[in-house]
Enzyme design. Structure first.
Site, PDB file in Angstrom:
ATOM      1  N   HIS A 123       1.161  -1.378   0.271  1.00  0.00           N
ATOM      2  CA  HIS A 123      -0.465   0.165   0.513  1.00  0.00           C
ATOM      3  C   HIS A 123       0.680   1.519   0.243  1.00  0.00           C
ATOM      4  CE1 HIS A 123       1.033   0.563   3.856  1.00  0.00           C
ATOM      5  NE2 HIS A 123       1.101  -0.790   4.434  1.00  0.00           N
ATOM      6  N   ASP A 124      -0.068   2.461  -0.447  1.00  0.00           N
ATOM      7  CA  ASP A 124       0.896   3.467  -0.827  1.00  0.00           C
ATOM      8  C   ASP A 124       2.430   3.379  -1.865  1.00  0.00           C
ATOM      9  OD1 ASP A 124      -1.292   4.508   0.743  1.00  0.00           O
ATOM     10  OD2 ASP A 124      -0.670   3.566   2.362  1.00  0.00           O
ATOM     11  N   GLY A 141       4.910  -1.614   2.725  1.00  0.00           N
ATOM     12  CA  GLY A 141       4.213   0.009   2.823  1.00  0.00           C
ATOM     13  C   GLY A 141       5.122   1.609   2.549  1.00  0.00           C
TER      14      GLY A 141
END
Length: 268
Positions: A123-124, A141
């Protein structure tokens, strides 16, 4: 462009947007918020879910999983997304997760990237164009990977780590510090082992440019002065060299992780 073909066993949810000339193979599952770019080819057993955009020309191999919920304990179903650029190669068992509201709310992958078997983009993350992640790379992440960087097989990248453009991460490295542009890191924990000169040559940088970056690298990590004093020396020596100034800008910008440094006498 040729007609879109969808195998009879594939499931395309209502609302999904499928570009012209796509080929969707057996047992693929495409979610209702997905936008699949023109000319993309899904071999078989590919699952794309969530608010996910896949650019034109993607080549996606069996058992890839794209756009599912982030592996984040604070995720509560917020509408975050995954955006993948044009002409990306995504091999078997690759996973890419959507972003989180605690981060950018988006995971971003640039054009012309290659992800080999079982690579993971968490994520991200921001993965810029022409990046290559070899088999079983684990990108945690909030990481960023600069353009033309290569991360070799089995490497683990700590969350919030920055990998500079044209950098090279050696196989099985455990990277918990930022990697400078053009840098090459090895080991567990990873240390700077020199510059990714091969990558620089492949990218078309000339001898003079490479020579300057090499000299700046040696000056930066010399034991003769403090690192701050070394930076001042490099700035004075190469005030207008674009590659050196780009490297210096990366260092000055800082991040959430410390820099990877060479081991003693590793100034190749």
């Amino acid at each position: 462009m040729s007609e879109t073909t969808i195998h009879s066993s594939a499931v395309i949810e209502a609302g999904a947007e499928i570009g012209e000339g796509c080929e969707i193979g057996p047992f693929c599952h495409i979610g209702p918020q997905v936008r699949l770019g023109a000319g993309s080819r899904l071999r078989s057993h590919v699952v794309i879910w969530g608010n996910t955009v896949v650019g034109p020309g993607a080549q996606i191999w069996p058992f890839a999983s794209l756009g599912h919920a982030p592996q984040h304990l604070k995720y509560r179903g917020e509408d975050t997304r995954l955006v993948i650029g044009e002409n990306c190669l995504i091999r078997e068992h690759v996973t890419m997760n959507a972003g989180t509201v605690q981060g950018r709310s988006e995971t971003t992958v640039g054009d012309n990237c290659s992800f080999f078997t079982a690579a993971h983009v968490a994520h991200d993350c921001v993965v810029e164009r022409n990046v290559t992640l070899i088999n079983n790379v684990m990108l945690a992440g909030h990481c960023s990977v600069g353009e033309y960087a290569t991360v070799a097989g089995g490497s683990g990248i700590h969350q919030f780590t920055r990998i500079g453009h044209h950098a090279y991460v050696g196989g099985l490295a455990a990277v918990e510090g930022d990697v400078i542009p053009f840098g090459m890191v090895l080991g567990n924990r990873a240390y700077l082992s020199g510059l990714n000169v091969i990558g620089m040559k492949r990218a078309g940088f000339d001898r003079h440019a490479i020579r300057n970056v090499r000299k700046a690298y040696r000056m930066l990590f010399s034991d003769d002065l403090t690192f701050k004093e070394n930076m001042d020396e490099v700035q004075s020596e190469f005030p207008e060299d674009p590659l050196v100034q780009d490297l210096m800008g990366f260092i000055r910008a800082g991040g959430d992780r410390a820099l990877c440094f060479p081991r003693h006498s590793q100034l190749s």
